[in-house]
Design a protein around this motif. Sequence first.
Motif, PDB file in Angstrom:
ATOM      1  N   ARG A  30       0.825  -1.211   0.000  1.00 18.81           N
ATOM      2  CA  ARG A  30       0.000   0.000   0.000  1.00 18.81           C
ATOM      3  C   ARG A  30       0.858   1.258   0.000  1.00 18.81           C
ATOM      4  O   ARG A  30       0.334   2.369   0.051  1.00 18.81           O
ATOM      5  CB  ARG A  30      -0.954  -0.005   1.208  1.00 18.81           C
ATOM      6  CG  ARG A  30      -2.082  -1.011   1.058  1.00 18.81           C
ATOM      7  CD  ARG A  30      -3.061  -0.967   2.216  1.00 18.81           C
ATOM      8  NE  ARG A  30      -4.140  -1.934   2.026  1.00 18.81           N
ATOM      9  CZ  ARG A  30      -5.078  -2.198   2.936  1.00 18.81           C
ATOM     10  NH1 ARG A  30      -5.060  -1.560   4.098  1.00 18.81           N
ATOM     11  NH2 ARG A  30      -6.025  -3.086   2.688  1.00 18.81           N
ATOM     12  N   ARG A  33       1.893   4.125  -5.272  1.00 17.45           N
ATOM     13  CA  ARG A  33       0.931   3.575  -6.222  1.00 17.45           C
ATOM     14  C   ARG A  33       1.701   3.017  -7.408  1.00 17.45           C
ATOM     15  O   ARG A  33       2.235   3.736  -8.223  1.00 17.45           O
ATOM     16  CB  ARG A  33      -0.027   4.679  -6.685  1.00 17.45           C
ATOM     17  CG  ARG A  33      -1.019   4.203  -7.724  1.00 17.45           C
ATOM     18  CD  ARG A  33      -1.846   5.341  -8.246  1.00 17.45           C
ATOM     19  NE  ARG A  33      -2.656   5.960  -7.190  1.00 17.45           N
ATOM     20  CZ  ARG A  33      -3.928   6.338  -7.371  1.00 17.45           C
ATOM     21  NH1 ARG A  33      -4.507   6.153  -8.541  1.00 17.45           N
ATOM     22  NH2 ARG A  33      -4.594   6.904  -6.403  1.00 17.45           N
ATOM     23  N   THR A  38       0.896  -3.713  -6.883  1.00 20.33           N
ATOM     24  CA  THR A  38      -0.494  -4.105  -6.629  1.00 20.33           C
ATOM     25  C   THR A  38      -0.780  -5.483  -7.221  1.00 20.33           C
ATOM     26  O   THR A  38      -1.390  -6.340  -6.577  1.00 20.33           O
ATOM     27  CB  THR A  38      -1.461  -3.072  -7.241  1.00 20.33           C
ATOM     28  OG1 THR A  38      -1.158  -1.781  -6.707  1.00 20.33           O
ATOM     29  CG2 THR A  38      -2.905  -3.432  -6.936  1.00 20.33           C
ATOM     30  N   ILE A 133      -7.326   0.161  -7.621  1.00 22.83           N
ATOM     31  CA  ILE A 133      -6.270   0.600  -6.704  1.00 22.83           C
ATOM     32  C   ILE A 133      -5.177   1.388  -7.438  1.00 22.83           C
ATOM     33  O   ILE A 133      -4.722   2.427  -6.966  1.00 22.83           O
ATOM     34  CB  ILE A 133      -5.655  -0.621  -5.967  1.00 22.83           C
ATOM     35  CG1 ILE A 133      -6.708  -1.289  -5.068  1.00 22.83           C
ATOM     36  CG2 ILE A 133      -4.439  -0.189  -5.149  1.00 22.83           C
ATOM     37  CD1 ILE A 133      -6.287  -2.643  -4.521  1.00 22.83           C
ATOM     38  N   ALA A 134      -4.757   0.875  -8.586  1.00 25.16           N
ATOM     39  CA  ALA A 134      -3.633   1.523  -9.283  1.00 25.16           C
ATOM     40  C   ALA A 134      -4.085   2.571 -10.296  1.00 25.16           C
ATOM     41  O   ALA A 134      -3.315   3.466 -10.640  1.00 25.16           O
ATOM     42  CB  ALA A 134      -2.776   0.456  -9.978  1.00 25.16           C
ATOM     43  N   ASP A 136      -7.599   3.949 -10.398  1.00 21.43           N
ATOM     44  CA  ASP A 136      -8.803   4.709 -10.033  1.00 21.43           C
ATOM     45  C   ASP A 136     -10.046   4.386 -10.843  1.00 21.43           C
ATOM     46  O   ASP A 136     -10.954   5.221 -10.945  1.00 21.43           O
ATOM     47  CB  ASP A 136      -8.536   6.231 -10.126  1.00 21.43           C
ATOM     48  CG  ASP A 136      -7.835   6.752  -8.877  1.00 21.43           C
ATOM     49  OD1 ASP A 136      -8.079   6.184  -7.788  1.00 21.43           O
ATOM     50  OD2 ASP A 136      -7.050   7.711  -8.998  1.00 21.43           O
TER      51      ASP A 136
END
Length: 379
Positions: A30, A33, A38, A133-134, A136
């Motif tokens: 976390r 980014r 991820t 997550i990476a 959006d």
Amino acid sequence: MEQWSNETIVDFRRTLLAWYDAKGRDLPWRHGRNPYHTWISEVMLQQTQVQTVIPYYENFIATFPTVADLAQAPEATLLKAWQGLGYYSRARNLQRAAQQLVTDYHGQWPETATELEDLIGVGPYTASAIASIAFDQVVPAVDGNAFRVFSRLLMIDADIAKPKTRQLFTDIIQPIVDPKRPGAFNQAIMDLGSSYMTAKNPDPEHSPVRRFDASYHAGRVLDFPVKTKAPRPKLIPYYGLIVHSPAGYLLVQRGSQEMLSGYWSFPLVKQADLRDEKHADEATEEMDLATLQEKWARENQLTLTLQPLGGRQVSHTYTHQRWQVKLLVAELTTTPTLDFLPGRWVTADQVTALPLPKVQEKMMARYEQHVGHAVFKEN
DNA sequence: GACACGTGGCG
DNA sequence: TCGCCAAGTGT
């Protein structure tokens, strides 16, 4: 099943993300980014717990810092880095997908879940996790946590063991995902699912989203999620052959069509393959030994005398199979060549340099117990 | 849609 | 010891 108004949805997002910002877990993947980070973490986390993954993740990123490094890594290095994590096809698929990214995508990551699903080993869950997550993208990441959390919050009684139920949950969760912070939303659901809304011993009383939890208010938390049971593992008896010569121990590499493919073990022979159908019931250990020494050994151009290793058998349970391995030992005074076996003679202190599955470690431990001292180097 | 695919933790 | 569970995917 419950239905949420727009006001409730907005309220839920705000409550969930406030909790996540204050109490969310600080996990290695976390930090920053990075789609590569991820991706690796999400694949490792498939059917595997966070605490197990953390050290593997750290070592993996250190060993293969970029997609390009992973794409060109030697297979043995890759399998060794994955040893103990299980579901070993994940490691091979990871490398194949890295090669896809290098050659087909020229190192440029696709950014939508739909495109990400074209990567080998990336299914609907992992694609959505990476995309949100990476990159959006506003999509729900529907994993076991999402099934459990939303089945309880909304009292959804669809059977999560059925493949089509995924689409139902995706459709229900989609409008709830926070469009401003989809990645944080999905990760917050996972943190909720691993803290207050666990499968066993949940603590819905103190959950930050208690007031949204319909199953809690109904006193029916443990009725959700609904999931049909998996069948019991099937018992499969094996013989494990420990063949020792002046050059070391005989190890074979498991084939690409087999379970544990690419990993090394003592030769394993299914007991059933030594016995013909009709008389399987009357077969004895002496007959098995004779068949092994004649048929199996001749096929592999070996001459050996196998001795049963007394005491307990080695037992290892997989999701769908339960192996009972009877160990047999053969001591050779000369070293035969191995023309007909995908095997090698390996010295005792070199065995643990190979990628080994858990069942092989158990067989080695059982053998060391038998001889009364350590034989193989610590890993 | 059903089944194969690993391992570790926990009651 | 046993059964179940844990951030699923491929065939």
